[in-house]
Write a protein that holds these residues in place. Structure first.
Motif, short mmCIF file in Angstrom:
data_model
loop_
_atom_site.label_atom_id
_atom_site.label_comp_id
_atom_site.label_asym_id
_atom_site.label_seq_id
_atom_site.Cartn_x
_atom_site.Cartn_y
_atom_site.Cartn_z
N PHE A 175 0.85 -1.21 0.00
CA PHE A 175 0.00 0.00 0.00
C PHE A 175 0.88 1.26 0.00
O PHE A 175 0.70 2.16 -0.83
CB PHE A 175 -0.94 0.00 1.22
CG PHE A 175 -1.70 1.30 1.36
CD1 PHE A 175 -2.70 1.63 0.46
CD2 PHE A 175 -1.42 2.18 2.39
CE1 PHE A 175 -3.40 2.84 0.57
CE2 PHE A 175 -2.10 3.38 2.51
CZ PHE A 175 -3.10 3.72 1.60
N CYS A 228 -10.08 4.62 1.70
CA CYS A 228 -8.61 4.67 1.75
C CYS A 228 -8.20 5.93 2.53
O CYS A 228 -8.73 7.01 2.28
CB CYS A 228 -8.07 4.74 0.32
SG CYS A 228 -6.32 5.17 0.24
N ARG A 230 -5.77 7.68 2.15
CA ARG A 230 -5.06 8.65 1.31
C ARG A 230 -5.99 9.29 0.28
O ARG A 230 -5.97 10.50 0.10
CB ARG A 230 -3.89 7.96 0.62
CG ARG A 230 -2.94 8.92 -0.06
CD ARG A 230 -1.94 8.17 -0.92
NE ARG A 230 -0.93 7.48 -0.14
CZ ARG A 230 -0.52 6.22 -0.38
NH1 ARG A 230 -1.06 5.54 -1.37
NH2 ARG A 230 0.41 5.67 0.35
N CYS A 231 -6.83 8.45 -0.40
CA CYS A 231 -7.61 8.99 -1.53
C CYS A 231 -9.13 8.79 -1.38
O CYS A 231 -9.88 9.21 -2.25
CB CYS A 231 -7.15 8.35 -2.82
SG CYS A 231 -7.75 6.66 -3.00
N CYS A 248 -5.88 -0.64 -2.25
CA CYS A 248 -6.68 0.49 -2.70
C CYS A 248 -6.65 0.51 -4.22
O CYS A 248 -5.58 0.60 -4.81
CB CYS A 248 -6.12 1.81 -2.16
SG CYS A 248 -6.93 3.22 -2.94
N CYS A 251 -4.87 4.01 -5.42
CA CYS A 251 -3.46 4.21 -5.08
C CYS A 251 -2.58 3.08 -5.62
O CYS A 251 -1.39 3.25 -5.81
CB CYS A 251 -3.26 4.29 -3.57
SG CYS A 251 -4.09 5.67 -2.80
#
Ligand SMILES: [Zn+2]
Length: 254
Positions: A175, A228, A230-231, A248, A251
């Motif tokens: 990840f 996720c 992050r996104c 993800c 990502c």
């Protein structure tokens, strides 16, 4: 399943009470009982972790190899202290003047000479361990390069390529490196491989350093259906190499 950082953590604790100490060994495994007299009074030379294995070294060149698999555990008791586990689960006991070190329910216990261990097809032949001082980047990249057709998520669990990585670490390493677990090793760029190596070193050390505390370094393990971090895309899960893995889709494009 104990992953490398946990194995190193326990090996450090065992080393503190065992290294240089004279021991009496008692096996709860019938076929190993015959070796008790030959170990009597030997001083333990060292306790080390290699990947997911514990290796207890005796001065006569023999090694007691232990793998916890899913069920095994260690206990260190002061002499006279009551045990919190049933004695019939003890696979072996190492008695020193001050302590009883007990391996409970450990499915793998082998007493081997060093050369027998090195030549053992299942337990010898381990890939480099990122938590050991003898970890070699060159060796890791060479062994990785020998597996071009295999999926990276599977190869990271192969103890002959790199040792100590278990399911949680492989998921988080991939990840952070933004690599989909299903990508073949041969399709990875040099940049991907170096990024992955950096995260292997970073996450194994972070786990080691934060042992026993909240695992803030875990981002997507067991987070299927969640956004996720992050996104915000939805984390997906699937089976790979018999284990559940997470990724993800944004990502880590497939
Ligand atoms: Zn994402």
């Amino acid at each position: 399943m104990a992953e490398g950082p946990l194995v190193h953590h326990y090996a450090n604790r065992l080393r503190k009470v065992l290294k240089g100490k004279e021991v009496r060994v008692e096996f709860g495994i019938r076929k190993l009982k015959q070796f008790e007299p030959s170990l009597e009074g030997l001083r333990i030379q060292d306790v080390e972790a290699h990947g997911k294995q514990f290796r207890i070294h005796f001065p006569d060149n023999r090694v007691l190899l232990v793998h916890l698999m899913m069920w095994g555990s260690w206990r260190i008791y002061r002499n006279g202290e009551a045990w919190d586990k049933p004695p019939d689960r003890a696979r072996f006991i190492l008695r020193t003047r001050d302590h009883e070190v007990v391996a409970f329910s450990t499915p793998i216990v082998r007493l081997l000479t060093k050369s027998e261990l090195e030549g053992d097809p299942r337990w010898g032949n381990l890939g480099p361990d990122p938590l050991r001082p003898d970890f070699s980047t060159k060796q890791f990249f060479r062994l990785l390069g020998e597996q071009p057709a295999r999926e990276i998520g599977e190869v990271l669990l192969d103890q002959r390529v790199i040792s100590g990585i278990g399911n949680i670490l492989r998921i988080e390493i991939l990840f952070q490196s933004r690599i989909h677990p299903r990508k073949s090793v041969g399709s990875l760029s040099d940049d991907d491989k170096h990024k992955m190596l950096r995260w292997i070193l970073k996450l194994t050390r972070t786990w080691m350093r934060t042992m026993g505390r909240k695992a803030n370094w875990i981002s997507i393990y067991r987070k299927s259906g969640k956004p996720c971090p992050r996104c915000k895309a939805t984390i997906e899960f699937f089976r790979q190499g018999g284990r559940i893995t997470y990724a993800c889709p944004k990502c880590q494009p497939a």
